[in-house]
Design a protein around this motif. Structure first.
Motif, PDB file in Angstrom:
ATOM      1  N   ALA A  62       0.827  -1.199   0.000  1.00  0.00           N
ATOM      2  CA  ALA A  62       0.000   0.000   0.000  1.00  0.00           C
ATOM      3  C   ALA A  62       0.861   1.248   0.000  1.00  0.00           C
ATOM      4  O   ALA A  62       0.533   2.249  -0.618  1.00  0.00           O
ATOM      5  CB  ALA A  62      -0.903  -0.013   1.227  1.00  0.00           C
ATOM      6  N   ALA A  63       1.981   1.170   0.704  1.00  0.00           N
ATOM      7  CA  ALA A  63       2.826   2.352   0.832  1.00  0.00           C
ATOM      8  C   ALA A  63       4.203   2.070   0.274  1.00  0.00           C
ATOM      9  O   ALA A  63       4.726   0.975   0.409  1.00  0.00           O
ATOM     10  CB  ALA A  63       2.926   2.749   2.290  1.00  0.00           C
ATOM     11  N   LYS A 114      -5.163   6.118  -1.616  1.00  0.00           N
ATOM     12  CA  LYS A 114      -3.732   6.387  -1.423  1.00  0.00           C
ATOM     13  C   LYS A 114      -3.445   7.766  -0.837  1.00  0.00           C
ATOM     14  O   LYS A 114      -2.561   7.928  -0.015  1.00  0.00           O
ATOM     15  CB  LYS A 114      -2.999   6.232  -2.768  1.00  0.00           C
TER      16      LYS A 114
END
Lengths: 532, 350
Positions: free
Chosen positions: A51-52, A112
């Motif tokens: 995700a990051a 995001k």
């Protein structure tokens, strides 16, 4: 998330297998649903987040810390996530650390752009270990110091003996996080989860090594023999629910070998050996290694290292469990299956029928191709029993090759061996360009010696250290003073990645040759000549 | 008013106070030494006159042997102001180990405080650090990076006892420095409710006895060397860091190797040393304490003796203070006992 973070930290530093199982078991025992199930998924690699990116973490750190101090700290710690976890400024917030299940759910649901604020809120509410676990989780860098198998053994212990790790294996690939049905079954609160048509893994049947003592009592008439190929043992599972290629350890390796999975247009579970094969000739293991190192191969890799599966056994056909049948009947079913399906890229392992000891010994000793490890002996009436049942299947490895090499460097072992110098780098003699003699390192051995030999080696190493490079000690190794080790190994292959130009397969210490001086040890040419 | 840099200077022997005629924590034998605490890199043998707290002098005698802690010894009370040459001097607790002192020095209207090693969190084995407002604060910076923040030591001890409960047949061997860390750990373990025996490597016993003689009760301590392996199953053993993963530890039952040190905050350091259970417990100020102490003493100048001086000087500048490194040589990594001489373990039993 506190318990999960603490578990990760301890697993990363715990060398012992039993200790890891105890830590895992306690986690599963004491954490509530769904957190323990989400934790299990994270440990077994079922949660693949990215995700990051590290950039997000860096940006977060820069927004909260002094850039000069951050740079120095990062330089000191060497790991971005850990640096941020450690130096994140403490704020007094009135929030408990987030629950693992909440973190995972929020990551899936958060756009995001909102991620930095969300992560910052979590970090504010968490102590250092939890901060580190969160950062590792969201960047997909959660390296767990425990295998999936260990987690399953720990889970089995939850049942108090009524469910074995292999029983879990048989339903595992039909389950999904947070595994509440699995925990209910293990704790006696629910039925065994039904995998239905899912392409689940079946624990494989393994062979016992055949020792000289067993040889005399063996009734060869009850056995058939097969070559033991030096590839990797795989299980091909193709059901209406899907197709999977599994390693012997239940790891799903489908993505690494798409050409095999593509050809599995049948309904069966097969046991076989994955090999690199060119024009019917099996290539040395090192070539297969090239493919194993890749999560997914390039077209060039697939062309350069073409793989096939050599079939040993059939476990299921169209949903029918064949494992209770004797080997001879399963073999007949396998041959019929193969005739009918004629699957490309899958061939049958050759059977050597009704062998006698003399013929087999001849075959075994004559097999010098690097791709053959020896022989397998299978009793005709043996059912397919998961694990390593005694007396049904034997592996009879050919005698190892050996060289006398000189101990050059030593390093301490891990766990129980952490106080002993038990990892050895050894070398062979060769001529230098100037016409002198030098030792060139050819390999490393960590096993094969007895406890008594280990004590002798450890003491000698401590008393004959000439240099230290961090944890590594260089020991005396000149023609007159040094330790000669008889090194046993299964095969030698040419290698451009080693200084000596040769790579040994499974080298181990055969015995100590305290009767020999280093000048009596073997030369590199001797090893090179032995390469087939 | 002469600037302190004109009367307090770095010499090869250590920090030299010219108008007082003494060195602070000299690393070589000198005529007159003021010693902040008894760790081996600050307290060396062979000085002429030694001025230190009574506890520091007592521990120096235990570690160095009778009569080697200085030919003449002087132990003022805490806060008792002495006149030495042209300076006034007194000692205040530094909170590092039993007897550890800050040295306050006044000369012609300006005041310098040499902190020695110090910490700010409560320690049941010694008096707490007392900040003294000053013109120059001479500080350590062992943990002078913001990644070093020591957690609550009681929580670290709970982690240890929790692990003992989870692995009841294994020995937990905790690496700790012989002076200070060892006794603090024992007190913390006692405060957490463990009143059974604790087993000690022989090198740790003499200082423990000295602590007890000075009023720090440590409970049931037994020599690990004289104990059978079976007795050590499930036990907690304390040993110097150099012994925990080496041959000495082979007498223990399937040991869980622990190390109590501020360095254990960084996972890679624990991993590289083969530590299975790191305990982040330190007798040095962590980053937040170092920064808070500069504010508390409110000194316009900060001199940094040893550790990671560049980051602390950077933080001093952010507080509007002048920071400079003193570059004193010879103060080591006392936390891990590296380079510091260990008392050899007496041979007892098999």
């Amino acid at each position: 998330m506190i318990a999960f973070a603490a578990l990760l930290e301890r697993l990363a530093l715990t060398p012992g297998r039993l200790a890891k199982i105890a830590l895992l078991r306690r986690f599963f025992e004491t954490e509530p649903d769904p957190d323990r199930g989400i934790g299990l998924a994270a440990l077994t690699g079922e949660l693949a987040f990215s995700a990051a990116k590290p950039g997000l973490i860096r940006a977060l750190a820069e927004s909260r810390t002094d850039p000069v101090l951050f740079a120095w700290s990062y330089d000191y710690v060497g790991d971005l996530a850990e640096t941020v976890a450690l130096m994140w400024p403490e704020r007094r917030v009135n929030l408990p650390p987030p629950l693992l299940a909440d973190v995972v759910a929020a990551l899936a649901a958060t756009p995001k752009a909102d991620l930095p604020d969300l992560v910052a809120t979590w970090l504010d509410a968490s102590p250092v270990p939890v901060r580190l676990a969160i950062l590792k989780l969201i960047t997909g860098a959660l390296r767990v110091g425990a295998s999936v198998r260990l987690a399953k053994i720990a889970l089995a212990e939850l049942s108090g003996g009524s469910v074995a790790a292999d029983d879990i294996e048989e339903v595992w690939h039909g389950l999904s996080p947070p595994y509440e049905a699995l925990f209910a079954w293990l704790e006696g609160r629910g039925p065994r989860p039904d995998p239905a048509d899912a392409p689940v893994f079946r624990p494989p049947m393994l062979a016992h090594p055949l020792e000289a003592a067993d040889l005399a009592s063996l009734d060869f008439g009850r056995f058939v023999a097969e070559w033991k190929w030096d590839g990797i043992r795989v299980q091909l599972v193709s059901t209406p629910g899907g197709r999977r290629l599994y390693s012997r350890g239940a790891e799903d390796i489908s993505a690494a070998f798409p050409e095999i999975v593509e050809r599995m247009s049948f309904d069966a579970v097969l046991d076989g050996e994955l090999l690199v094969l060119r024009d019917g000739v099996v290539a040395p293991f090192a070539e297969l290694q090239q493919r194993l190192n890749r999560k997914s191969p390039t077209a060039r890799m697939m062309a350069e290292y073409p793989v096939q599966v050599r079939l040993y056994d059939i476990l299921f056909e169209r949903g029918e469990d064949l494992r209770v049948l004797p080997f001879s009947e399963r073999r007949a079913r396998l041959e019929r299956f193969h005739d009918r399906e004629t699957p490309s890229g899958l061939d049958l392992s050759e059977l050597i029928d009704s062998p006698d000891l003399a013929t087999l010994s001849l075959l075994r000793d004559g097999a010098r191709a690097a791709s053959i490890e020896g022989l397998m002996l299978k009793r005709r009436d043996s059912p397919y029993v998961p694990g390593r049942p005694k007396g049904l299947w034997w592996k009879w490895k050919r005698d190892p090759l050996s060289v006398d090499a000189v101990l050059m460097y030593a390093q301490r072992g891990h766990g129980r061996r952490s106080s002993y110098y038990s990892d050895y780098t050894f070398g062979l003699w060769r001529e230098t360009e100037a016409g002198g003699e030098e030792l060139v390192p050819v390999g490393k051995a960590y096993s094969g010696f007895t406890d008594a030999e280990l004590v002798v080696l450890d003491r000698w190493i401590r008393n004959h250290t000439t240099k230290r490079f961090g944890p590594v000690r260089e020991v005396e190794h000149d023609p007159q003073v040094g330790i000669v080790l008889e090194i046993a190994f299964d095969a030698a292959q040419r290698s451009t990645r080693h200084k000596s130009g040769v790579a040994m397969r499974f080298p181990r210490v055969g015995r100590l040759r305290l009767d020999k001086k280093p000048q009596d040890a073997d030369r590199l040419e001797t090893l090179l000549r032995g390469i087939v | 008013m002469p600037h302190p840099e004109t009367w307090l200077q770095v010499r090869p022997e250590g920090l030299w106070c010219e108008p007082g005629g003494f060195f602070v924590d000299p690393v070589e034998p000198v005529q007159r030494a003021v010693i902040t605490h008894a760790h081996a890199d600050h307290a060396r043998p062979g000085h002429g006159a030694v001025l230190a707290s009574a506890e520091t002098l007592a521990i120096m005698e235990v570690r160095m042997g009778e009569g080697r802690a200085g030919r003449a010894r002087q132990a003022p009370n805490w806060g008792e102001v002495l006149t030495l040459g042209d300076v006034k001097l007194w000692l205040q607790p530094a909170g590092h180990v039993l007897g550890s002192a800050q040295v306050a020095i006044e000369h012609r209207g300006s005041r310098v405080v040499v902190s020695g090693d110090y910490k700010r969190v409560a320690d049941p084995t010694c008096l707490p650090f007392e900040p003294i407002p000053c013109d120059v604060f001479v500080t350590e910076a062992t943990f002078g990076l913001p990644v070093f923040r020591h957690p609550d030591p009681a929580a670290e001890i709970r982690t240890l006892l929790d692990s003992v409960a989870l692995f009841p047949t294994r020995t937990h061997v905790v690496g700790c420095y012989a002076l200070g860390k060892c006794q603090r750990l024992i007190r913390l373990i006692r405060e957490a409710g463990w009143d059974g025996p604790l087993y000690l490597h022989g090198a740790l016993l003499p200082v423990c006895r000295a602590y007890e003689a000075m009023g720090v009760p440590l409970g049931d301590l037994r020599p690990a060397t004289a104990s059978a392996k079976a007795e050590l199953a499930g036990a907690i053993v304390l040993a110097p860091p150099s012994a925990i993963a080496d041959r000495w530890a082979r007498r223990l039952a399937d040991p869980v190797v622990c190390l109590a040190s501020g360095w254990m905050r960084v996972r890679q350091r624990a991993k590289a040393k083969g530590i299975e259970l790191p305990l982040v417990i330190s007798d040095h100020a962590d980053w937040d304490e170092l920064c808070a102490t500069m504010t508390d003493v409110d000194a316009p100048e900060i001199w940094v003796t040893h550790g990671r001086e560049e980051a602390l000087i950077h933080a001093a500048a952010a507080q509007g203070r002048i920071g400079r490194p003193l570059r004193l040589i010879g103060y080591g990594d006392e936390e891990e006992g590296e380079g510091a001489p260990l008392v050899p373990e007496p041979v007892t039993g098999p």
